[in-house]
Enzyme design. Structure first.
Site, PDB file in Angstrom:
ATOM      1  N   PHE A  69       1.121   5.271   0.698  1.00 17.81           N
ATOM      2  CA  PHE A  69       0.516   6.329   1.503  1.00 17.81           C
ATOM      3  C   PHE A  69       1.149   7.662   1.127  1.00 17.81           C
ATOM      4  O   PHE A  69       2.316   7.719   0.716  1.00 17.81           O
ATOM      5  CB  PHE A  69       0.750   6.074   2.998  1.00 17.81           C
ATOM      6  N   THR A 112       0.850  -1.191   0.000  1.00 17.14           N
ATOM      7  CA  THR A 112       0.000   0.000   0.000  1.00 17.14           C
ATOM      8  C   THR A 112       0.882   1.235   0.000  1.00 17.14           C
ATOM      9  O   THR A 112       1.891   1.301   0.708  1.00 17.14           O
ATOM     10  CB  THR A 112      -0.931   0.027   1.224  1.00 17.14           C
TER      11      THR A 112
END
Length: 354
Positions: free
Chosen positions: A256, A254
């Protein structure tokens, strides 16, 4: 053998004493630099340069990732001597977003859990937090639409990025028995574990919640439920790990973004994020991309989102290599400003140091 052990231990003690002395010397220099700065204590570009240099100079046996993490914590502690940073993140405690915030700012930063991504933006805009960390895309689940939409509306800028390898665990209340009736998790995590769930929990209801940590909290209260969340959430809520690394793809990552009142100065290896829309005419999207090719600016991401201003109208989110102050990028952006119906530079920042 005992003599050799004693020699090694004596050497380690001496090295530890020298390390302590040097770390405190570093802290003194950091304090002096803090006095000389113009009010902005945190410099993303400088920290990225330090971590890159440390990794390039690492000869082992510790891994590059390990030495980068160690020096991140040293920098975090030194920065806290000047002014502890407050960092808002999508909570509650134990989320992957908190893990990303700690990876980027270190444990000396004061992390503030928020109930939603919207709240993270509001806290930073209001000055209640120095920075915010929000998820923007996952290698399996795709873009996080809420973050992209809010980037269009906010006066904040992107000043950093964090890439976090995501390992999902199936969690349950300790001592719970019987078949699980539902599985709680964030929608992104449910998508990341879709095939595993089909094979192992095919008849169990899947319930999307605001965060993985919230899923863990609900499972801690309900013995008939299980949760998909990270290891930190399991430890925080005291849950049993029924299965680990259940994500469908082992390289599940992921990304960010770090948001603040400023972006970053050039670090030598940067990205620039922007949002733009085309005029309503044939070939308009091609025209938008042409300046990037003409000035040899490499595009690393292209994502479209409904503009919410008209039916079938879209905004394109683009990441390019380079800083907005780099000559080629600046020329491309100037040309884009003339061709685009809408253009917003979201920020320039160092490429994530893994």
């Amino acid at each position: 053998m005992d003599k050799e052990l004693s020699q090694h231990r004596a050497s380690i003690d001496a090295i530890d004493s020298e390390m302590l002395k040097l770390v405190n010397q570093r802290a003194e220099h950091a304090k002096a630099i803090g006095v000389l700065k113009d009010g902005t204590v945190y410099r993303p570009e400088r920290e990225a340069q330090v971590l890159r240099r440390i990794k390039e100079g690492n000869s082992g046996p510790l891994s590059d990732e390990t030495v980068a993490r160690l020096f991140r914590e040293i920098m975090s502690a030194c920065l806290a001597l000047e002014q502890p940073l407050s960092v808002s993140f999508l909570g509650p405690q134990g989320t992957f977003t908190q893990a990303a915030a700690i990876k980027h700012f270190g444990h000396a930063a004061l992390t503030r859990p928020c109930a939603s991504i919207d709240e993270v933006f509001r806290e930073v805009e209001a000055g209640l937090a120095d920075y915010g960390v929000v998820p923007v895309e996952n290698s399996t689940g795709g873009a996080v639409g809420t973050t992209l939409d809010l980037l269009l509306q906010t006066p904040l800028q992107v000043c950093g990025e964090v890439d976090l390898r995501v390992h999902q665990f199936l969690l349950r209340k300790v001592g719970a028995t019987g078949k699980a009736e539902k599985v709680y998790s964030h929608a992104q995590s449910l998508a990341q574990c879709h095939e595993w769930l089909n094979q192992n929990l095919s008849g169990v209801e899947r319930v999307a919640v605001v965060s993985n940590a919230e899923a863990a909290r609900l499972a801690a209260e309900d013995g008939a439920a299980v949760a998909i969340a990270g290891e930190a959430a399991a430890e925080h809520y005291g849950l049993e790990k029924l299965a680990e690394n259940i994500e469908d793809k082992p390289d599940n990552t992921t990304r960010f973004l770090v948001i603040g009142q400023h972006d970053a100065a050039p670090s030598g290896r940067d990205k620039t994020s922007l949002a733009m829309s085309s005029r309503n005419r044939p070939g308009a999207v091609y025209e938008l991309l042409t300046p990037l090719a003409r000035h040899e600016v490499s595009m690393t991401k292209l994502e479209s989102r409904p503009s919410h201003s008209g039916l079938w109208e879209y905004v394109f989110f683009v990441d390019v290599e380079g800083h907005r102050l780099d000559e080629k990028v600046a020329q491309a952006l100037a040309e884009l400003a003339d061709k685009a119906a809408f253009l917003k530079i979201l920020g320039s920042y160092p490429v994530a140091v893994l």
